[in-house]
Design an enzyme around this catalytic site. Structure first.
Site: not given
Length: 525
Positions: A298, A309, A323
């Site tokens: 999460s 990223d 998740k």
């Protein structure tokens, strides 16, 4: 190695499910809406009324409603959950980051409430309560010899802020009984477990969940490490099941440069919300490492995904849980609540890392066992990736969606296949209880020792090693520990240091033998 009454994948899956329940929501505020009437809703209400008025036997209709709500949510997704009103206070306190009480870590030893350690700076420490003390009475309520459940004990010790409770204490080390007044106060539930230096220029911060206080704790820890010379940083998100999105975003903002995308969310109506870093970051340039494992979920994945990223740092460890669903907590009017999935989140490259839950919640939460059996926890090439879900980082590196964050540097479970149960035991509460009971018999022997002296005392012979093996066997856990002697002694020494000195002393010792931290320090060379 034999393990009685215990099965590793089951234990891990259960612990993970509990952790994800606590960390499965992100703080999207509940919207106030009227209830929509309809024949199906009317049918359910009538059925409950019929049972309440006409059924031949007495039935607790509240329990029927609870079962009905749970059954409905189970048909949706594994993270849409119902929280009964008797569970709400504990869950809310954990995510708020504090509670009102007397401030002690304790457990039931034999038939008494034994103080493992008063919380530093808390009400009990201020009142003079010490490690090893037994709490016999809270006001006139007898606490010993009754096998009271924890929730009953907590209710006796907690109360209104500023209220007094008179504790009757037995201090074994002095063989005396006395009374002390303790003024209840706000006691923090820390979400940052440790902030220590891993080497002369690398700071280490361990975050166990993302609660209301997490960013403030993190920022304070970071500034403290920078004053100690930290120009590089390790953030440990292992076993962090998540929590508030806002807090993960705030930490990411401290680490990313102005304008870099942190996270995207998309709801049922295809509304996309994007969150960007601001120019307020306090650690935008130093080397950065994020530690994750199969229990990082999460909000932990939001933070790790944003760093990966944007090519801001190196992700170290094993594939995260996977998740990518966002929950909103909605009160049901009777003190209970439902956390309903209202959106999906996406990392800056556009990938969803939510794993499939098409085969039901039981299989979904049993993912650890599947990874265990496939060998993924021991070899990076056993990680299954979807070639159709390729995405690119800011610098053009390939990353994959569809099932968690895959680390840049893979670190397998410690030891050989099958040895991981020993590591899990050494990181569990069993070790804490064993060490407390040893100190209870010979606390004076350890008085005034430094961390190094404690280590020497525990490691130099097999006394505590053998006693720990006997303690496990007595409690139904039979291990062949001889091949893990050095590791067991190291963890025992660290726990002695934690109970005698501080949490900081514990982590400074543990990190020296931590394989992921070792991988980071090796990667820097």
């Amino acid at each position: 190695m034999k393990i009685k009454k215990i099965y590793l994948p089951i234990i891990v899956s259960l612990a993970l499910a509990i952790g994800l329940l606590m960390g499965s929501f992100l703080n999207f505020p509940a919207e106030q809406r009227g209830m929509i009437s309809g024949s199906n809703k009317s049918k359910l209400n009538k059925l409950i009324d019929f049972i309440d008025r006409e059924y031949v036997d007495e039935v607790n209709t509240d329990s029927i409603v609870d079962i009905t709500v749970n059954s409905i949510l189970e048909k949706l997704d594994p993270h849409s959950v119902y929280i009964a009103k008797n569970e709400m206070e504990e869950v809310a306190q954990s995510m708020k980051g504090d509670f009102v009480g007397i401030g002690v870590n304790f457990y039931m030893y034999k038939d008494s409430v034994a103080v493992i350690k008063p919380i530093p700076g808390g009400p009990s420490e201020k009142a003079g309560i010490k490690s090893g003390d037994r709490i016999l009475y809270a006001n006139n309520s007898k606490l010993f010899g009754r096998k009271l459940p924890n929730d009953t004990l907590f209710s006796k010790l907690k109360g209104e802020e500023g209220s007094n409770v008179t504790l009757t204490i037995f201090r074994k080390s002095e063989n005396k009984k006395f009374k002390v007044d303790v003024k209840r106060d706000i006691v923090p539930i820390k979400s940052v477990d440790a902030a220590v230096m891993a080497d002369k220029k690398t700071g280490y911060i361990k975050i166990n969940r993302f609660a209301e206080t997490t960013y403030d704790e993190f920022h304070k820890a970071l500034e403290g490490l920078k004053k100690q010379g930290a120009s590089e940083l390790i953030i440990d998100l292992r076993d962090n099941g998540g929590g508030y999105l806002e807090k993960a975003v705030q930490i990411a903002d401290d680490l990313l440069k102005d304008g870099q995308l942190i996270v995207k969310t998309k709801n049922k109506k295809n509304r996309v919300d994007k969150t960007y870093a601001t120019k307020e970051g306090s650690f935008e340039t130093g080397k950065l490492y994020i530690l994750i494992n199969e229990n990082s979920a999460s909000a932990s994945e939001i933070l790790a995904g944003a760093i990966q990223d944007n090519d801001r740092g190196v992700i170290v460890g094993r594939r995260s849980f996977g998740k990518g669903l966002v929950q909103r907590e909605m009160p049901l009017g009777d003190g209970s609540a439902v956390r309903l999935t209202v959106a999906r989140y996406y990392t800056p490259s556009g990938r969803s890392i939510q794993r499939s839950y098409s085969h039901g919640g039981a299989e979904y939460f049993n993912e650890f066992e599947k990874r265990f059996e496939s060998g993924e926890l021991y070899a990076a090439d056993s990680i299954k990736v979807a070639d159709t879900l390729k995405f690119k980082t800011a610098k053009g590196r390939i990353v994959y969606g569809g099932g968690g964050i895959i680390p840049d540097v893979f670190v397998p479970l410690e030891g050989k296949h099958g040895d991981e149960a020993v590591t899990m035991i050494m990181q569990s509460g069993v070790v804490s209880y064993f060490v407390f009971e040893q100190l209870d018999k010979e606390r004076a022997v350890f008085k005034g020792l430094s961390a190094q002296q404690i280590t020497d005392k525990v490691v130099e012979n097999d006394k505590y090693f053998k006693a720990f093996g006997a303690y496990l066997a007595k409690n139904g856990l039979v291990f062949h520990l001889d091949q893990h002697k050095a590791k067991v002694k190291h963890y025992l020494a660290a726990e002695f240091a934690r109970q005698l000195l501080s949490e900081k002393a514990y982590y400074e010792m543990i990190l020296k033998e931590d394989n992921m931290v070792k991988a980071v320090l090796e990667h820097k060379k």
